[in-house]
Design an enzyme around this catalytic site. Sequence first.
Site, PDB file in Angstrom:
ATOM      1  N   ARG A 253      21.853   0.862 -21.774  1.00 48.37           N
ATOM      2  CA  ARG A 253      22.740   1.003 -20.612  1.00 48.37           C
ATOM      3  C   ARG A 253      22.532   2.328 -19.872  1.00 48.37           C
ATOM      4  O   ARG A 253      22.413   2.366 -18.647  1.00 48.37           O
ATOM      5  CB  ARG A 253      24.192   0.906 -21.097  1.00 48.37           C
ATOM      6  CG  ARG A 253      25.210   0.751 -19.980  1.00 48.37           C
ATOM      7  CD  ARG A 253      26.640   0.794 -20.544  1.00 48.37           C
ATOM      8  NE  ARG A 253      26.877  -0.170 -21.599  1.00 48.37           N
ATOM      9  CZ  ARG A 253      27.342  -1.403 -21.417  1.00 48.37           C
ATOM     10  NH1 ARG A 253      27.644  -1.818 -20.207  1.00 48.37           N
ATOM     11  NH2 ARG A 253      27.529  -2.215 -22.450  1.00 48.37           N
TER      12      ARG A 253
ATOM     13  N   CYS B 131      36.723 -20.665  -9.806  1.00 45.81           N
ATOM     14  CA  CYS B 131      38.101 -21.163  -9.880  1.00 45.81           C
ATOM     15  C   CYS B 131      38.759 -20.687 -11.167  1.00 45.81           C
ATOM     16  O   CYS B 131      39.187 -21.503 -11.997  1.00 45.81           O
ATOM     17  CB  CYS B 131      38.088 -22.676  -9.829  1.00 45.81           C
ATOM     18  SG  CYS B 131      37.103 -23.317  -8.477  1.00 45.81           S
TER      19      CYS B 131
HETATM   20  C1  LIG Z   1      20.433  -2.600 -32.013  1.00 52.59           C
HETATM   21  C2  LIG Z   1      20.752  -2.094 -30.658  1.00 52.59           C
HETATM   22  N1  LIG Z   1      20.057  -1.053 -30.180  1.00 52.59           N
HETATM   23  C3  LIG Z   1      20.299  -0.546 -28.946  1.00 52.59           C
HETATM   24  C4  LIG Z   1      21.274  -1.099 -28.134  1.00 52.59           C
HETATM   25  C5  LIG Z   1      21.500  -0.517 -26.780  1.00 52.59           C
HETATM   26  O1  LIG Z   1      22.787  -0.040 -26.641  1.00 52.59           O
HETATM   27  P1  LIG Z   1      23.213   0.651 -25.250  1.00 52.59           P
HETATM   28  O2  LIG Z   1      22.770  -0.259 -24.178  1.00 52.59           O
HETATM   29  O3  LIG Z   1      24.692   0.789 -25.366  1.00 52.59           O
HETATM   30  O4  LIG Z   1      22.499   1.973 -25.195  1.00 52.59           O
HETATM   31  C6  LIG Z   1      22.026  -2.184 -28.607  1.00 52.59           C
HETATM   32  C7  LIG Z   1      23.084  -2.775 -27.781  1.00 52.59           C
HETATM   33  O5  LIG Z   1      23.802  -3.647 -28.155  1.00 52.59           O
HETATM   34  C8  LIG Z   1      21.756  -2.696 -29.901  1.00 52.59           C
HETATM   35  O6  LIG Z   1      22.433  -3.741 -30.389  1.00 52.59           O
END
Ligand SMILES: Cc1ncc(COP(=O)(O)O)c(C=O)c1O
Length: 395
Positions: free
Chosen positions: A270, A345
């Site tokens: 993210r 909806c």
């Molecule tokens: C094993 C693992 N690594 C990395 C991530 C990435 O997390 P983020 O997008 O919160 O940095 C996730 C997200 O669910 C994950 O499950």
Amino acid sequence: MITPRAAAHAERLPAGELPAYLYDLAALDEHAERVRAALPPDVELYYAAKANPAPEILRALAPHVSGYEVSSGGELAHVRRAVPGLPLAFGGPGKTEDELRFALDLGVERLHVESENELRMLARLAAGRPGAAPPVDVLLRVNLPVGDGDLGGAALAMGGRPSPFGLDPRRAEACVPLLGSGLRLRGVHAHLASGLDAPAQLALAARITAWAREFGDRHGLGAMEVNVGGGMAVDYARPHTRFDWAGYGQGLGTLRERHPDVTLRIEPGRSMTVHAGWYVTEVLDVKHSHGEAFAVLRGGTHHMRTPAAKGHDHPFTVLPVQDWDRPWPRPAALDEPVTLTGQLCTPKDTLAARVPVAELRVGDRVAFSMAGAYAWNISHHAFLMHPAPSFHFLS
Ligand SMILES: Cc1ncc(COP(=O)(O)O)c(C=O)c1O
């Protein structure tokens, strides 16, 4: 919170192309470069492709990352195709035997093992390969217990308590004798939570690394790899703020000095891409219902499920459009809180609730920021059979 490049594109887009996802690849490149520069050079940065697996995004990140984390056979095939030649770490719960076989056929660089059952399947597949095949490099994903306060700030906890992810420490110990000659234990993986700030991430990383080092010493591992996961916080309520990469990088440097025989790896998703994407659409209708203003937008949560999934008001910018050629008064909300909904909806199709706006009229455009991660790819596209958005990668 929209870059000038994205704003200009959003204003120029023909109406027929709305809704649209815009990605500012130049901004993404700059951000990834800054993240990389903030980390000690020998800390490996993997991008968690699940955050946004668009090939253009994967390729834009390629100069800045050591590899990609993938969590399904589909992601594995897709990422290998999009960025051939870069290392992949294959994690995620519930891997099927077919997926594991596929990973071995592709020569995946690292496999994150989630359970004893998975390890046994993998060991059998690895043992069944021709004698000349190199051993498969695995990391055991562990679910370490953490103190009550440690994940207090987490938006989403995957571990530190009962969960389907990873192995309890005792079960990780039991895995070692199951490895067999086809598998090589390289180290430990942990992804315990998403949404932690830099101090909380560093505390967790120290904890994981200390445990991993003791585990490695008990089993004569020598130099080892420790992947401390992703989950760096982003704040949808304060879209101008960023995760403290400089502080985090400094802390990882200290951790690295304390454990010189450990290769540290992180796998954020993210926080890498969220700020480089916008979901842009237009206001189809404005009305007042029982005293509250609603703006109904073209599109909705079937394109961008993020606010429904996370239960927040998604940040947005109004891009006013002056043209109005219908022979009746233009419906508008003026200086009042407005709820921005989509075309589905269901009352759950809400992108932002009761957010004060100076003016929002039918025909105005709205650009939702922070739409570069977990947006289009986590949405329920088929519900109600509305058209898909268009996609624009700006460089
Ligand atoms: C094993 C693992 N690594 C990395 C991530 C990435 O997390 P983020 O997008 O919160 O940095 C996730 C997200 O669910 C994950 O499950």
